[in-house]
Design an enzyme around this catalytic site. Sequence first.
Site, mmCIF file in Angstrom:
data_model
loop_
_atom_site.group_PDB
_atom_site.id
_atom_site.type_symbol
_atom_site.label_atom_id
_atom_site.label_comp_id
_atom_site.label_asym_id
_atom_site.label_seq_id
_atom_site.Cartn_x
_atom_site.Cartn_y
_atom_site.Cartn_z
ATOM 1 N N HIS A 58 17.077 -6.000 -30.227
ATOM 2 C CA HIS A 58 15.852 -5.248 -29.975
ATOM 3 C C HIS A 58 15.201 -5.590 -28.637
ATOM 4 C CE1 HIS A 58 15.394 -4.693 -34.635
ATOM 5 N NE2 HIS A 58 16.406 -4.022 -34.122
HETATM 6 C C1 LIG Z 1 23.768 -4.307 -32.667
HETATM 7 C C2 LIG Z 1 22.473 -3.543 -32.613
HETATM 8 C C3 LIG Z 1 21.934 -3.020 -33.773
HETATM 9 C C4 LIG Z 1 20.732 -2.337 -33.722
HETATM 10 N N1 LIG Z 1 20.268 -1.761 -34.852
HETATM 11 C C5 LIG Z 1 19.141 -1.029 -34.826
HETATM 12 C C6 LIG Z 1 18.688 -0.372 -35.992
HETATM 13 O O1 LIG Z 1 19.325 -0.420 -37.039
HETATM 14 N N2 LIG Z 1 17.534 0.341 -35.911
HETATM 15 C C7 LIG Z 1 16.800 0.393 -34.765
HETATM 16 O O2 LIG Z 1 15.728 0.997 -34.773
HETATM 17 N N3 LIG Z 1 17.223 -0.212 -33.640
HETATM 18 C C8 LIG Z 1 18.388 -0.888 -33.640
HETATM 19 N N4 LIG Z 1 18.848 -1.457 -32.491
HETATM 20 C C9 LIG Z 1 18.057 -1.295 -31.257
HETATM 21 C C10 LIG Z 1 18.044 0.129 -30.690
HETATM 22 O O3 LIG Z 1 19.308 0.744 -30.809
HETATM 23 C C11 LIG Z 1 17.556 0.088 -29.231
HETATM 24 O O4 LIG Z 1 16.236 -0.443 -29.219
HETATM 25 C C12 LIG Z 1 17.529 1.447 -28.554
HETATM 26 O O5 LIG Z 1 18.770 2.079 -28.610
HETATM 27 C C13 LIG Z 1 17.091 1.268 -27.092
HETATM 28 O O6 LIG Z 1 17.131 2.524 -26.460
HETATM 29 P P1 LIG Z 1 17.093 2.647 -24.875
HETATM 30 O O7 LIG Z 1 17.103 4.094 -24.574
HETATM 31 O O8 LIG Z 1 15.987 1.825 -24.347
HETATM 32 O O9 LIG Z 1 18.434 1.950 -24.372
HETATM 33 P P2 LIG Z 1 19.944 2.329 -24.675
HETATM 34 O O10 LIG Z 1 20.062 3.156 -25.897
HETATM 35 O O11 LIG Z 1 20.691 1.057 -24.614
HETATM 36 O O12 LIG Z 1 20.348 3.275 -23.464
HETATM 37 C C14 LIG Z 1 20.550 2.825 -22.152
HETATM 38 C C15 LIG Z 1 21.706 3.618 -21.570
HETATM 39 O O13 LIG Z 1 21.722 3.432 -20.165
HETATM 40 C C16 LIG Z 1 23.076 3.253 -19.754
HETATM 41 N N5 LIG Z 1 23.036 2.510 -18.498
HETATM 42 C C17 LIG Z 1 22.629 1.234 -18.307
HETATM 43 N N6 LIG Z 1 22.723 0.916 -17.003
HETATM 44 C C18 LIG Z 1 23.187 2.016 -16.360
HETATM 45 C C19 LIG Z 1 23.498 2.300 -15.011
HETATM 46 N N7 LIG Z 1 23.338 1.396 -14.033
HETATM 47 N N8 LIG Z 1 23.970 3.537 -14.707
HETATM 48 C C20 LIG Z 1 24.133 4.486 -15.663
HETATM 49 N N9 LIG Z 1 23.861 4.253 -16.974
HETATM 50 C C21 LIG Z 1 23.390 3.036 -17.313
HETATM 51 C C22 LIG Z 1 23.694 2.486 -20.908
HETATM 52 O O14 LIG Z 1 25.099 2.570 -20.891
HETATM 53 C C23 LIG Z 1 23.066 3.168 -22.095
HETATM 54 O O15 LIG Z 1 23.806 4.285 -22.527
HETATM 55 C C24 LIG Z 1 20.035 -2.173 -32.494
HETATM 56 C C25 LIG Z 1 20.589 -2.695 -31.333
HETATM 57 C C26 LIG Z 1 21.789 -3.378 -31.379
HETATM 58 C C27 LIG Z 1 22.360 -3.922 -30.111
#
Ligand SMILES: Cc1cc2nc3c(=O)[nH]c(=O)nc-3n(C[C@H](O)[C@H](O)[C@H](O)COP(=O)(O)OP(=O)(O)OC[C@H]3O[C@@H](n4cnc5c(N)ncnc54)[C@H](O)[C@@H]3O)c2cc1C
Length: 510
Positions: free
Chosen positions: A449
């Site tokens: 998280h």
């Molecule tokens: C193992 C695990 C289990 C989890 N389980 C849950 C759950 O059950 N319920 C829940 O609510 N949350 C859960 N979470 C947390 C939740 O999934 C995250 O908080 C959420 O997905 C974050 O979203 P985000 O858009 O901030 O980042 P992300 O979804 O990580 O998106 C970021 C994206 O940016 C891309 N990226 C990064 N750097 C670059 C770059 N330089 N150029 C191009 N692309 C790039 C990445 O590849 C990724 O696709 C879990 C997390 C993990 C790791």
Amino acid sequence: MSKGSPVPAPDGRRSADIVVVGAGTAGSVLAARLTEDPEVRVILLEAGPDERSERIDTTWTWPALQKTDVDWDYETVVQAGTGHAHAVPRGRAVGGTGTTNAMAFLRGVPEDFDTWAYLGCTGWDYASVLPYFQRSEDAPHGDARWRGRGGPLHPRPSVNLHPLSQAYLAAAAELGYPSGGDLNGPAPRGAAAHDLMIHDGVRESTAGAYLAPARKRPNLTVIADAEVQRLLFDANRCTGVRARIDGETVTISATREVVLAAGAIGTPLLLLRSGIGPADDLEAAGVPVMRNVPGVGRDLQDHIILAGLTMHADEEIGPAQANLGEVTMLLHSEPGRASIDLQIVFIHVPFANPWQTVPKHGYTFGIGHMRPHSRGTVTLGADGQAIIDFRYLHDEEDLRALVAGVRVALALSETEAFAPYRSASHPLVGTSDAQIAAFVRGAVQSYGHASGSCRMGSDAAAVVDPRLRMKGVAGLRIADASVMPAIVSTNTNAATVMIAEKAADLIRFG
Ligand SMILES: Cc1cc2nc3c(=O)[nH]c(=O)nc-3n(C[C@H](O)[C@H](O)[C@H](O)COP(=O)(O)OP(=O)(O)OC[C@H]3O[C@@H](n4cnc5c(N)ncnc54)[C@H](O)[C@@H]3O)c2cc1C
């Protein structure tokens, strides 16, 4: 190819009104919402592959996605509070961590968002963000005053609960905890079968629910396998990005703005690589300073989940199903707290860190500490890679809360409800706080998280303002889990969807 040379993207397009970096949970929502206006051209760039496959769809195999090609496979530095370097899984694919996570759908508690407003994030109090949560979902099982109807996501509790999940709910009721309420309602407390991001038996991510229907729009270009290397500037304005696509360096321009949605590790990393961050750190890493923004990479937070509190069973009790964790409990670690600070998710299989030994057959109480005091950093190494330090258990209060959580879990394991599944009491039953604390230090695992590393706020140390605009740089916004001013008290995916929903309105309506 010379540095930053403008070759076209694969579909020939190399300029858009808005460039979104990262097609994860937030980026997929943003790109879909922004292109509802046919006049707005968006390019969405994702470092990872564009994949819809059985390994991602299957709901109980998510742990096996870690350390594969759809995971960034980060690791912390060795943590003084635990003695271990901990895996930091982060999804690397269209859909981001939403394609690799555990699919629990919990929004946080109302107090979380009122705290955000109290910390200076005007417009992010619970009453203000509730419409964005509602807009994201179709949840006909919930009270319409709090839950949504007709939105893209279909959060639902499991219908046929695993026998052990049923025992967990009975155990919680036996100990007097409230049971069966909507943990996405106005006062989430107690034990329940909570909502899951599982639709028609397969994983639902924002890539499937939001982005997929939007991809036929002519004003949206999605480019996978496109890692953004750095941001580009004209004086004080961000004008686009430089990315690697098909082995070439490509410049993609944004005529209006660039929105970073690369996640709580990827977003600060990209800013630091682009010269935006604490000047001292940038100089130490050999990166020319574009803008001194001391808050970038600071205030990193994560929840701890304890692994390895696994009860022995003589044989397997029913096959794995749903997301392995259909039921959970939200509770206080001590009487009189203003809000919940513990979550005990019940995992109907063994679940442990690589260095722990647990029974072959059994079930696990996953104790999450949901109001951590410890805060850490993402910094840039001299090799350009992320140095991640959550400083787990740095604050003694975090240890106290987790010890209290273990005591509740042990009490649950000793109830009549679990008697048919208990071959022996857990060895920690009847031990001292010091013995439980020693277990806790060895049981820490990232809950996945990560958040807060580009914190929103009105104070001088905040990285973005409450409209998510980067302080001191024009044409640049951040909209992902990194902007949370304080981590929410449940899993973070639903709150990240909400952030992206609201960000889309902030961008569209000025
Ligand atoms: C193992 C695990 C289990 C989890 N389980 C849950 C759950 O059950 N319920 C829940 O609510 N949350 C859960 N979470 C947390 C939740 O999934 C995250 O908080 C959420 O997905 C974050 O979203 P985000 O858009 O901030 O980042 P992300 O979804 O990580 O998106 C970021 C994206 O940016 C891309 N990226 C990064 N750097 C670059 C770059 N330089 N150029 C191009 N692309 C790039 C990445 O590849 C990724 O696709 C879990 C997390 C993990 C790791």
